[in-house]
Design a protein around this motif. Structure first.
Motif, PDB file in Angstrom:
ATOM      1  N   ALA A   1      33.762  47.430  41.333  1.00 27.16           N
ATOM      2  CA  ALA A   1      34.293  46.683  40.200  1.00 27.16           C
ATOM      3  C   ALA A   1      33.197  45.932  39.535  1.00 27.16           C
ATOM      4  CB  ALA A   1      35.373  45.728  40.503  1.00 27.16           C
ATOM      5  N   LEU A   2      32.270  45.543  40.223  1.00 30.31           N
ATOM      6  CA  LEU A   2      30.974  44.792  39.898  1.00 30.31           C
ATOM      7  C   LEU A   2      30.018  45.889  39.101  1.00 30.31           C
ATOM      8  CD1 LEU A   2      29.217  42.141  39.636  1.00 30.31           C
ATOM      9  CD2 LEU A   2      28.272  42.558  41.854  1.00 30.31           C
ATOM     10  N   ARG A   3      29.880  46.905  39.808  1.00 32.04           N
ATOM     11  CA  ARG A   3      29.197  47.956  39.127  1.00 32.04           C
ATOM     12  C   ARG A   3      29.513  48.331  37.604  1.00 32.04           C
ATOM     13  NH1 ARG A   3      25.109  51.451  41.289  1.00 32.04           N
ATOM     14  NH2 ARG A   3      25.064  53.685  40.191  1.00 32.04           N
ATOM     15  N   THR A   4      30.874  48.827  37.663  1.00 31.84           N
ATOM     16  CA  THR A   4      31.414  48.707  36.440  1.00 31.84           C
ATOM     17  C   THR A   4      31.010  48.014  35.398  1.00 31.84           C
ATOM     18  OG1 THR A   4      33.328  50.151  37.364  1.00 31.84           O
ATOM     19  CG2 THR A   4      33.607  49.452  35.023  1.00 31.84           C
TER      20      THR A   4
ATOM     21  N   ALA B   1      22.951  43.026  44.075  1.00 36.49           N
ATOM     22  CA  ALA B   1      21.756  44.107  44.604  1.00 36.49           C
ATOM     23  C   ALA B   1      22.343  45.259  44.933  1.00 36.49           C
ATOM     24  CB  ALA B   1      21.013  43.237  45.730  1.00 36.49           C
ATOM     25  N   ILE B   2      23.377  45.433  45.687  1.00 43.20           N
ATOM     26  CA  ILE B   2      24.212  46.666  46.071  1.00 43.20           C
ATOM     27  C   ILE B   2      24.698  47.351  44.881  1.00 43.20           C
ATOM     28  CG2 ILE B   2      26.148  47.554  47.310  1.00 43.20           C
ATOM     29  CD1 ILE B   2      25.775  45.370  49.308  1.00 43.20           C
ATOM     30  N   ALA B   3      25.354  46.476  43.911  1.00 36.01           N
ATOM     31  CA  ALA B   3      26.026  47.335  42.635  1.00 36.01           C
ATOM     32  C   ALA B   3      25.053  47.936  41.739  1.00 36.01           C
ATOM     33  CB  ALA B   3      26.559  46.295  41.938  1.00 36.01           C
ATOM     34  N   LEU B   4      23.776  47.288  41.675  1.00 34.49           N
ATOM     35  CA  LEU B   4      22.819  47.763  40.679  1.00 34.49           C
ATOM     36  C   LEU B   4      21.724  48.671  41.570  1.00 34.49           C
ATOM     37  CD1 LEU B   4      21.740  44.334  39.048  1.00 34.49           C
ATOM     38  CD2 LEU B   4      23.188  46.167  38.203  1.00 34.49           C
ATOM     39  N   SER B   5      21.720  49.028  42.622  1.00 38.70           N
ATOM     40  CA  SER B   5      20.844  50.086  43.497  1.00 38.70           C
ATOM     41  C   SER B   5      20.941  51.363  42.599  1.00 38.70           C
ATOM     42  CB  SER B   5      21.489  50.274  44.764  1.00 38.70           C
ATOM     43  OG  SER B   5      20.748  51.046  45.495  1.00 38.70           O
ATOM     44  N   GLY B   6      19.644  51.523  42.283  1.00 39.31           N
ATOM     45  CA  GLY B   6      19.328  52.881  41.537  1.00 39.31           C
ATOM     46  C   GLY B   6      19.547  52.920  40.059  1.00 39.31           C
TER      47      GLY B   6
ATOM     48  N   GLY C   1      33.054  31.481  25.486  1.00 35.47           N
ATOM     49  CA  GLY C   1      33.101  32.549  24.442  1.00 35.47           C
ATOM     50  C   GLY C   1      32.447  33.904  25.196  1.00 35.47           C
ATOM     51  N   ALA C   2      32.295  33.746  26.636  1.00 38.97           N
ATOM     52  CA  ALA C   2      32.086  34.766  27.340  1.00 38.97           C
ATOM     53  C   ALA C   2      33.225  35.678  27.827  1.00 38.97           C
ATOM     54  CB  ALA C   2      31.243  34.304  28.748  1.00 38.97           C
ATOM     55  N   ARG C   3      32.817  36.962  28.087  1.00 40.80           N
ATOM     56  CA  ARG C   3      33.832  37.797  28.586  1.00 40.80           C
ATOM     57  C   ARG C   3      34.001  37.474  29.963  1.00 40.80           C
ATOM     58  NH1 ARG C   3      32.740  43.221  30.322  1.00 40.80           N
ATOM     59  NH2 ARG C   3      34.678  44.629  30.695  1.00 40.80           N
ATOM     60  N   PHE C   4      35.205  37.705  30.699  1.00 39.29           N
ATOM     61  CA  PHE C   4      35.306  37.382  31.919  1.00 39.29           C
ATOM     62  C   PHE C   4      35.976  38.616  32.791  1.00 39.29           C
ATOM     63  CE2 PHE C   4      37.930  36.009  35.664  1.00 39.29           C
ATOM     64  CZ  PHE C   4      37.051  35.234  36.573  1.00 39.29           C
ATOM     65  N   VAL C   5      35.410  38.918  33.859  1.00 40.26           N
ATOM     66  CA  VAL C   5      35.934  39.928  34.671  1.00 40.26           C
ATOM     67  C   VAL C   5      36.014  39.492  36.069  1.00 40.26           C
ATOM     68  CG1 VAL C   5      35.273  42.440  35.644  1.00 40.26           C
ATOM     69  CG2 VAL C   5      34.631  41.662  33.228  1.00 40.26           C
ATOM     70  N   ALA C   6      37.218  39.777  36.652  1.00 38.65           N
ATOM     71  CA  ALA C   6      37.648  39.171  37.914  1.00 38.65           C
ATOM     72  C   ALA C   6      36.903  40.151  38.937  1.00 38.65           C
ATOM     73  CB  ALA C   6      39.186  38.967  38.264  1.00 38.65           C
ATOM     74  N   VAL C   7      36.035  39.633  39.749  1.00 39.19           N
ATOM     75  CA  VAL C   7      35.716  40.358  40.987  1.00 39.19           C
ATOM     76  C   VAL C   7      35.774  39.772  42.281  1.00 39.19           C
ATOM     77  CG1 VAL C   7      33.475  41.620  41.923  1.00 39.19           C
ATOM     78  CG2 VAL C   7      33.918  41.582  39.114  1.00 39.19           C
ATOM     79  N   PRO C   8      36.229  40.389  43.133  1.00 43.08           N
ATOM     80  CA  PRO C   8      36.550  39.625  44.525  1.00 43.08           C
ATOM     81  C   PRO C   8      35.290  39.231  45.115  1.00 43.08           C
ATOM     82  CG  PRO C   8      37.703  41.876  44.249  1.00 43.08           C
ATOM     83  CD  PRO C   8      36.826  41.488  43.328  1.00 43.08           C
ATOM     84  N   ARG C   9      35.512  37.992  45.771  1.00 43.66           N
ATOM     85  CA  ARG C   9      34.294  37.608  46.383  1.00 43.66           C
ATOM     86  C   ARG C   9      33.962  38.189  47.864  1.00 43.66           C
ATOM     87  NH1 ARG C   9      36.117  32.887  47.145  1.00 43.66           N
ATOM     88  NH2 ARG C   9      35.120  31.649  45.448  1.00 43.66           N
ATOM     89  N   ARG C  10      33.837  39.421  47.700  1.00 41.70           N
ATOM     90  CA  ARG C  10      33.511  40.377  49.032  1.00 41.70           C
ATOM     91  C   ARG C  10      32.643  41.522  48.670  1.00 41.70           C
ATOM     92  NH1 ARG C  10      39.148  41.178  48.189  1.00 41.70           N
ATOM     93  NH2 ARG C  10      38.864  43.275  47.775  1.00 41.70           N
ATOM     94  N   SER C  11      32.118  42.253  49.672  1.00 39.30           N
ATOM     95  CA  SER C  11      31.228  43.293  49.333  1.00 39.30           C
ATOM     96  C   SER C  11      31.629  44.621  49.890  1.00 39.30           C
ATOM     97  CB  SER C  11      29.824  42.884  50.278  1.00 39.30           C
ATOM     98  OG  SER C  11      29.165  41.675  49.691  1.00 39.30           O
TER      99      SER C  11
END
Length: 359
Positions: free
Chosen positions: A69-72, A92-97, A52-62
Protein backbone atom coordinates in the motif's frame (compact mmCIF):
# COMPACT_ATOMS: atom_id res chain seq x y z
CA UNK A 1 9.40 23.61 -13.60
CA UNK A 2 6.91 20.83 -12.73
CA UNK A 3 5.20 20.73 -9.34
CA UNK A 4 7.27 18.99 -6.65
CA UNK A 5 5.53 15.84 -5.41
CA UNK A 6 6.21 14.59 -1.89
CA UNK A 7 4.90 11.76 0.26
CA UNK A 8 5.02 12.13 4.03
CA UNK A 9 5.08 8.78 5.87
CA UNK A 10 3.86 9.00 9.45
CA UNK A 11 4.01 6.40 12.19
CA UNK A 12 1.54 8.13 14.50
CA UNK A 13 3.66 9.60 17.33
CA UNK A 14 2.38 12.83 18.90
CA UNK A 15 5.45 14.93 18.12
CA UNK A 16 5.87 13.74 14.55
CA UNK A 17 2.12 14.02 13.89
CA UNK A 18 2.07 17.68 14.94
CA UNK A 19 5.15 18.33 12.81
CA UNK A 20 3.70 16.62 9.73
CA UNK A 21 0.43 18.56 10.02
CA UNK A 22 2.36 21.83 10.09
CA UNK A 23 4.76 20.73 7.36
CA UNK A 24 2.00 19.50 5.03
CA UNK A 25 0.05 22.75 5.33
CA UNK A 26 3.17 24.84 4.70
CA UNK A 27 4.30 22.81 1.71
CA UNK A 28 0.86 22.87 0.09
CA UNK A 29 0.75 26.64 0.55
CA UNK A 30 4.06 26.84 -1.32
CA UNK A 31 2.79 24.87 -4.29
CA UNK A 32 4.05 21.42 -3.35
CA UNK A 33 1.84 18.38 -3.96
CA UNK A 34 1.66 16.48 -0.66
CA UNK A 35 0.38 13.00 0.15
CA UNK A 36 0.35 11.88 3.79
CA UNK A 37 0.49 8.15 4.50
CA UNK A 38 -0.51 7.34 8.07
CA UNK A 39 -2.54 4.81 10.08
CA UNK A 40 -6.31 5.00 9.68
CA UNK A 41 -7.79 7.46 12.15
CA UNK A 42 -4.80 9.80 12.04
CA UNK A 43 -6.43 12.00 9.39
CA UNK A 44 -8.88 13.87 11.62
CA UNK A 45 -7.00 13.34 14.86
CA UNK A 46 -4.08 15.44 13.66
CA UNK A 47 -5.99 18.00 11.62
CA UNK A 48 -4.80 16.76 8.24
CA UNK A 49 -7.99 17.63 6.30
CA UNK A 50 -7.27 21.31 6.89
CA UNK A 51 -3.78 21.08 5.40
CA UNK A 52 -4.89 20.51 1.80
CA UNK A 53 -2.83 17.33 1.56
CA UNK A 54 -4.10 14.03 0.18
CA UNK A 55 -4.44 11.36 2.84
CA UNK A 56 -3.81 7.64 2.32
CA UNK A 57 -4.45 5.19 5.16
CA UNK A 58 -1.49 2.81 5.53
CA UNK A 59 -1.31 0.36 8.45
CA UNK A 60 1.40 0.81 11.07
CA UNK A 61 2.95 -2.51 10.08
CA UNK A 62 5.76 -3.80 7.87
CA UNK A 63 3.92 -6.82 6.48
CA UNK A 64 3.63 -7.28 2.68
CA UNK A 65 0.14 -5.76 2.51
CA UNK A 66 1.14 -2.56 4.33
CA UNK A 67 4.37 -2.20 2.36
CA UNK A 68 2.51 -2.72 -0.94
CA UNK A 69 0.00 0.00 0.00
CA UNK A 70 2.84 2.37 0.81
CA UNK A 71 4.69 1.48 -2.38
CA UNK A 72 1.60 2.31 -4.42
CA UNK A 73 1.12 5.62 -2.61
CA UNK A 74 4.74 6.60 -3.35
CA UNK A 75 4.42 5.99 -7.10
CA UNK A 76 5.33 9.17 -8.97
CA UNK A 77 6.78 10.94 -5.91
CA UNK A 78 9.89 13.10 -6.24
CA UNK A 79 10.72 12.88 -2.51
CA UNK A 80 9.50 10.57 0.23
CA UNK A 81 9.87 11.89 3.78
CA UNK A 82 9.44 9.43 6.66
CA UNK A 83 8.96 10.55 10.25
CA UNK A 84 10.14 8.22 13.00
CA UNK A 85 12.05 4.95 13.01
CA UNK A 86 9.34 2.49 12.05
CA UNK A 87 7.90 4.75 9.35
CA UNK A 88 11.42 5.09 7.95
CA UNK A 89 11.97 1.34 7.80
CA UNK A 90 8.62 0.79 6.05
CA UNK A 91 9.41 3.54 3.55
CA UNK A 92 12.88 2.12 2.88
CA UNK A 93 11.37 -1.29 2.08
CA UNK A 94 8.66 0.24 -0.12
CA UNK A 95 11.17 2.35 -2.09
CA UNK A 96 13.71 -0.42 -2.61
CA UNK A 97 15.04 -0.27 -6.19
CA UNK A 98 12.89 2.70 -7.24
CA UNK A 99 15.45 5.51 -7.12
CA UNK A 100 13.21 7.89 -5.17
CA UNK A 101 15.19 9.87 -2.55
CA UNK A 102 14.21 9.17 1.05
CA UNK A 103 14.43 11.83 3.74
CA UNK A 104 14.07 10.63 7.34
CA UNK A 105 13.35 12.79 10.38
CA UNK A 106 14.19 11.35 13.79
CA UNK A 107 12.09 13.15 16.39
CA UNK A 108 13.23 11.00 19.30
CA UNK A 109 14.89 7.65 19.90
CA UNK A 110 13.37 4.39 20.99
CA UNK A 111 14.59 2.81 24.23
CA UNK A 112 14.83 -0.92 24.93
CA UNK A 113 17.21 -3.48 26.37
CA UNK A 114 18.08 -7.05 25.50
CA UNK A 115 16.77 -8.62 22.31
CA UNK A 116 14.41 -5.72 21.58
CA UNK A 117 17.25 -3.24 22.00
CA UNK A 118 19.36 -5.17 19.49
CA UNK A 119 16.44 -5.21 17.04
CA UNK A 120 15.97 -1.46 17.41
CA UNK A 121 19.64 -0.88 16.62
CA UNK A 122 19.29 -2.99 13.47
CA UNK A 123 16.24 -0.98 12.43
CA UNK A 124 18.10 2.27 13.08
CA UNK A 125 20.93 1.10 10.82
CA UNK A 126 18.46 0.13 8.10
CA UNK A 127 16.71 3.49 8.26
CA UNK A 128 19.89 5.59 8.49
CA UNK A 129 21.62 3.86 5.58
CA UNK A 130 18.57 3.92 3.33
CA UNK A 131 18.08 7.68 3.70
CA UNK A 132 19.62 10.23 1.37
CA UNK A 133 19.46 12.66 4.30
CA UNK A 134 18.60 12.11 7.97
CA UNK A 135 17.25 15.13 9.85
CA UNK A 136 17.57 14.99 13.64
CA UNK A 137 15.66 17.30 15.96
CA UNK A 138 18.63 17.32 18.37
CA UNK A 139 22.39 16.89 18.06
CA UNK A 140 22.03 13.70 20.10
CA UNK A 141 19.89 12.22 17.31
CA UNK A 142 22.16 13.55 14.56
CA UNK A 143 25.17 11.88 16.20
CA UNK A 144 23.19 8.67 16.64
CA UNK A 145 22.23 8.63 12.96
CA UNK A 146 25.88 9.10 11.98
CA UNK A 147 26.91 6.21 14.22
CA UNK A 148 24.29 4.06 12.50
CA UNK A 149 25.78 4.77 9.08
CA UNK A 150 23.85 7.78 7.75
CA UNK A 151 25.47 9.24 4.63
CA UNK A 152 24.25 12.73 5.50
CA UNK A 153 22.80 13.67 8.92
CA UNK A 154 21.82 17.23 9.80
CA UNK A 155 20.27 19.16 12.66
CA UNK A 156 16.70 20.22 11.92
CA UNK A 157 14.74 21.41 14.97
CA UNK A 158 11.02 21.00 14.36
CA UNK A 159 8.70 23.84 15.30
CA UNK A 160 5.30 22.85 16.64
CA UNK A 161 2.13 24.41 15.22
CA UNK A 162 1.07 27.68 16.80
CA UNK A 163 -2.50 26.35 16.59
CA UNK A 164 -1.72 24.07 19.54
CA UNK A 165 -1.56 27.10 21.83
CA UNK A 166 -4.89 28.56 23.01
CA UNK A 167 -5.28 32.26 22.20
CA UNK A 168 -7.21 33.14 25.32
CA UNK A 169 -7.65 30.06 27.52
CA UNK A 170 -10.18 30.11 30.31
CA UNK A 171 -7.83 28.90 33.04
CA UNK A 172 -10.51 28.94 35.72
CA UNK A 173 -12.90 26.81 33.68
CA UNK A 174 -10.21 24.25 32.82
CA UNK A 175 -9.13 23.96 36.45
CA UNK A 176 -12.73 23.59 37.62
CA UNK A 177 -13.40 20.82 35.08
CA UNK A 178 -10.33 18.94 36.31
CA UNK A 179 -11.13 19.44 40.00
CA UNK A 180 -8.10 21.63 40.64
CA UNK A 181 -9.74 24.68 42.22
CA UNK A 182 -7.83 25.81 45.31
CA UNK A 183 -4.99 23.34 44.75
CA UNK A 184 -1.91 23.26 42.51
CA UNK A 185 -2.32 21.73 39.05
CA UNK A 186 0.50 19.68 37.58
CA UNK A 187 0.36 18.55 33.94
CA UNK A 188 2.20 15.66 32.31
CA UNK A 189 1.83 13.29 29.36
CA UNK A 190 1.74 9.50 29.21
CA UNK A 191 5.21 8.16 28.37
CA UNK A 192 7.44 5.14 28.79
CA UNK A 193 8.61 5.40 32.40
CA UNK A 194 5.29 6.58 33.83
CA UNK A 195 5.93 4.43 36.92
CA UNK A 196 8.38 7.11 38.12
CA UNK A 197 5.71 9.77 37.70
CA UNK A 198 3.18 7.83 39.78
CA UNK A 199 5.82 7.04 42.41
CA UNK A 200 6.45 10.77 42.71
CA UNK A 201 2.72 11.45 42.97
CA UNK A 202 2.58 9.33 46.12
CA UNK A 203 4.92 11.81 47.78
CA UNK A 204 2.80 14.80 46.79
CA UNK A 205 -0.13 13.41 48.82
CA UNK A 206 1.59 14.70 51.96
CA UNK A 207 1.25 18.33 50.81
CA UNK A 208 -1.56 20.62 51.87
CA UNK A 209 -3.37 21.27 49.63
CA UNK A 210 -2.65 18.11 47.66
CA UNK A 211 -1.61 18.90 44.06
CA UNK A 212 -3.63 17.33 41.26
CA UNK A 213 -1.68 15.73 38.43
CA UNK A 214 -3.43 15.72 35.02
CA UNK A 215 -1.91 13.30 32.50
CA UNK A 216 -2.70 13.74 28.79
CA UNK A 217 -2.24 11.04 26.21
CA UNK A 218 -4.70 8.20 25.87
CA UNK A 219 -3.04 5.13 24.39
CA UNK A 220 -1.54 1.75 25.25
CA UNK A 221 -0.37 3.00 28.65
CA UNK A 222 -3.74 4.35 29.73
CA UNK A 223 -5.00 1.04 31.13
CA UNK A 224 -1.97 0.51 33.36
CA UNK A 225 -2.13 4.12 34.53
CA UNK A 226 -5.82 3.86 35.45
CA UNK A 227 -5.35 0.63 37.36
CA UNK A 228 -2.54 1.97 39.50
CA UNK A 229 -4.22 5.33 40.10
CA UNK A 230 -7.34 3.55 41.37
CA UNK A 231 -5.47 0.93 43.40
CA UNK A 232 -3.36 3.49 45.29
CA UNK A 233 -5.83 6.38 45.39
CA UNK A 234 -3.34 8.70 43.72
CA UNK A 235 -4.22 12.38 43.11
CA UNK A 236 -4.02 11.85 39.35
CA UNK A 237 -6.56 12.17 36.51
CA UNK A 238 -6.26 11.15 32.86
CA UNK A 239 -7.25 14.17 30.83
CA UNK A 240 -7.63 13.53 27.12
CA UNK A 241 -5.24 12.94 24.27
CA UNK A 242 -2.01 14.59 23.11
CA UNK A 243 -4.02 17.21 21.22
CA UNK A 244 -5.27 18.54 24.58
CA UNK A 245 -1.82 19.32 25.98
CA UNK A 246 -1.85 22.99 24.98
CA UNK A 247 -5.10 23.72 26.79
CA UNK A 248 -4.06 21.77 29.87
CA UNK A 249 -0.71 23.53 30.10
CA UNK A 250 -2.32 26.93 29.86
CA UNK A 251 -4.07 26.17 33.18
CA UNK A 252 -1.10 24.45 34.86
CA UNK A 253 1.17 25.63 37.65
CA UNK A 254 3.98 23.20 36.73
CA UNK A 255 4.64 20.81 33.84
CA UNK A 256 6.24 17.47 34.74
CA UNK A 257 8.04 14.95 32.53
CA UNK A 258 9.36 11.72 33.96
CA UNK A 259 9.76 9.42 30.97
CA UNK A 260 10.84 8.99 27.39
CA UNK A 261 9.12 9.25 24.05
CA UNK A 262 7.98 11.69 21.38
CA UNK A 263 5.37 13.35 23.56
CA UNK A 264 8.03 14.57 26.04
CA UNK A 265 9.88 17.07 23.84
CA UNK A 266 6.53 18.28 22.50
CA UNK A 267 5.22 19.01 26.00
CA UNK A 268 8.53 20.64 26.94
CA UNK A 269 8.36 22.98 23.95
CA UNK A 270 4.78 23.95 24.70
CA UNK A 271 5.49 24.48 28.40
CA UNK A 272 8.44 26.79 27.80
CA UNK A 273 6.63 28.78 25.12
CA UNK A 274 3.65 29.26 27.43
CA UNK A 275 5.89 30.18 30.38
CA UNK A 276 4.94 27.15 32.49
CA UNK A 277 7.76 26.01 34.84
CA UNK A 278 9.02 22.59 33.81
CA UNK A 279 10.48 19.71 35.84
CA UNK A 280 11.84 16.97 33.56
CA UNK A 281 14.00 13.88 33.47
CA UNK A 282 17.26 14.08 31.54
CA UNK A 283 16.16 12.06 28.52
CA UNK A 284 15.53 12.30 24.77
CA UNK A 285 17.61 15.41 24.16
CA UNK A 286 15.67 17.49 26.71
CA UNK A 287 18.80 19.06 28.28
CA UNK A 288 19.79 20.32 24.83
CA UNK A 289 16.26 21.57 24.18
CA UNK A 290 15.56 23.40 27.46
CA UNK A 291 19.03 24.40 28.69
CA UNK A 292 18.76 26.12 32.08
CA UNK A 293 15.09 27.01 31.56
CA UNK A 294 13.86 23.93 33.45
CA UNK A 295 14.58 21.86 36.54
CA UNK A 296 16.21 18.62 35.32
CA UNK A 297 16.44 15.43 37.39
CA UNK A 298 17.96 12.00 36.74
CA UNK A 299 15.81 9.65 34.65
CA UNK A 300 14.01 7.07 36.79
CA UNK A 301 14.57 8.92 40.10
CA UNK A 302 11.11 9.40 41.62
CA UNK A 303 12.48 10.97 44.79
CA UNK A 304 14.39 13.61 42.84
CA UNK A 305 11.34 14.31 40.65
CA UNK A 306 9.03 14.63 43.65
CA UNK A 307 11.48 16.83 45.52
CA UNK A 308 11.96 19.20 42.59
CA UNK A 309 8.20 19.67 42.24
CA UNK A 310 7.74 20.25 45.97
CA UNK A 311 10.52 22.85 46.02
CA UNK A 312 9.01 24.69 43.05
CA UNK A 313 5.54 24.73 44.57
CA UNK A 314 7.04 26.41 47.63
CA UNK A 315 9.13 28.93 45.68
CA UNK A 316 7.04 31.40 43.62
CA UNK A 317 10.14 33.43 42.74
CA UNK A 318 11.84 30.40 41.18
CA UNK A 319 8.69 29.56 39.23
CA UNK A 320 8.59 33.10 37.89
CA UNK A 321 12.26 32.90 36.96
CA UNK A 322 11.75 29.64 35.06
CA UNK A 323 8.69 31.04 33.31
CA UNK A 324 10.71 33.99 32.02
CA UNK A 325 13.69 31.82 31.05
CA UNK A 326 11.38 29.44 29.21
CA UNK A 327 9.74 32.17 27.14
CA UNK A 328 13.13 33.66 26.33
CA UNK A 329 14.54 30.32 25.19
CA UNK A 330 11.44 29.50 23.15
CA UNK A 331 11.69 32.85 21.38
CA UNK A 332 14.98 31.67 19.86
CA UNK A 333 13.56 28.45 18.44
CA UNK A 334 12.74 28.23 14.72
CA UNK A 335 9.25 29.20 13.65
CA UNK A 336 6.97 27.04 11.54
CA UNK A 337 8.00 29.08 8.49
CA UNK A 338 11.68 28.50 9.30
CA UNK A 339 11.11 24.76 9.61
CA UNK A 340 9.16 24.51 6.37
CA UNK A 341 11.72 26.60 4.47
CA UNK A 342 14.54 24.38 5.73
CA UNK A 343 12.77 21.16 4.74
CA UNK A 344 11.91 22.61 1.33
CA UNK A 345 15.57 23.49 0.77
CA UNK A 346 16.47 19.86 1.50
CA UNK A 347 13.85 18.68 -1.00
CA UNK A 348 15.13 21.11 -3.65
CA UNK A 349 18.67 19.87 -3.08
CA UNK A 350 17.62 16.28 -3.71
CA UNK A 351 15.20 17.07 -6.54
CA UNK A 352 17.70 19.02 -8.67
CA UNK A 353 19.63 15.93 -9.85
CA UNK A 354 16.32 14.21 -10.63
CA UNK A 355 15.14 17.19 -12.69
CA UNK A 356 18.45 17.30 -14.57
CA UNK A 357 18.25 13.57 -15.31
CA UNK A 358 14.70 13.90 -16.63
CA UNK A 359 15.68 16.86 -18.78
Amino acid sequence: MSQLRTVQVLGGGAGSSAHVSSLAAGLVARGVQVTVCAPAGSCREHGLPATGARFVAVPRRSDPTAVAALRTACTGADIVHAHGLHAAVRAAIALSGRGIPLVVTWHTRAHADGARGRLLRLLERRAARAAAIVLGTSWELVDRARRRGARDARLAPAAIPASRFPDAPDDGKARAELGAVGRPLLVSVAQHGHETLLDAARGWRALDPVPLLAVAGEGPRAGALRRRIAAEGLPVVLAGGPEDIGGLLAAADIAVLSGRGEAGPLLAQEALRLGIPLVAARADGLPELVGDAAELVPYGDAEALSGAVVRLLGDPARREQLAGSGRERAAGWPTEDDTIAHVLSVYDELAQPLTAARG
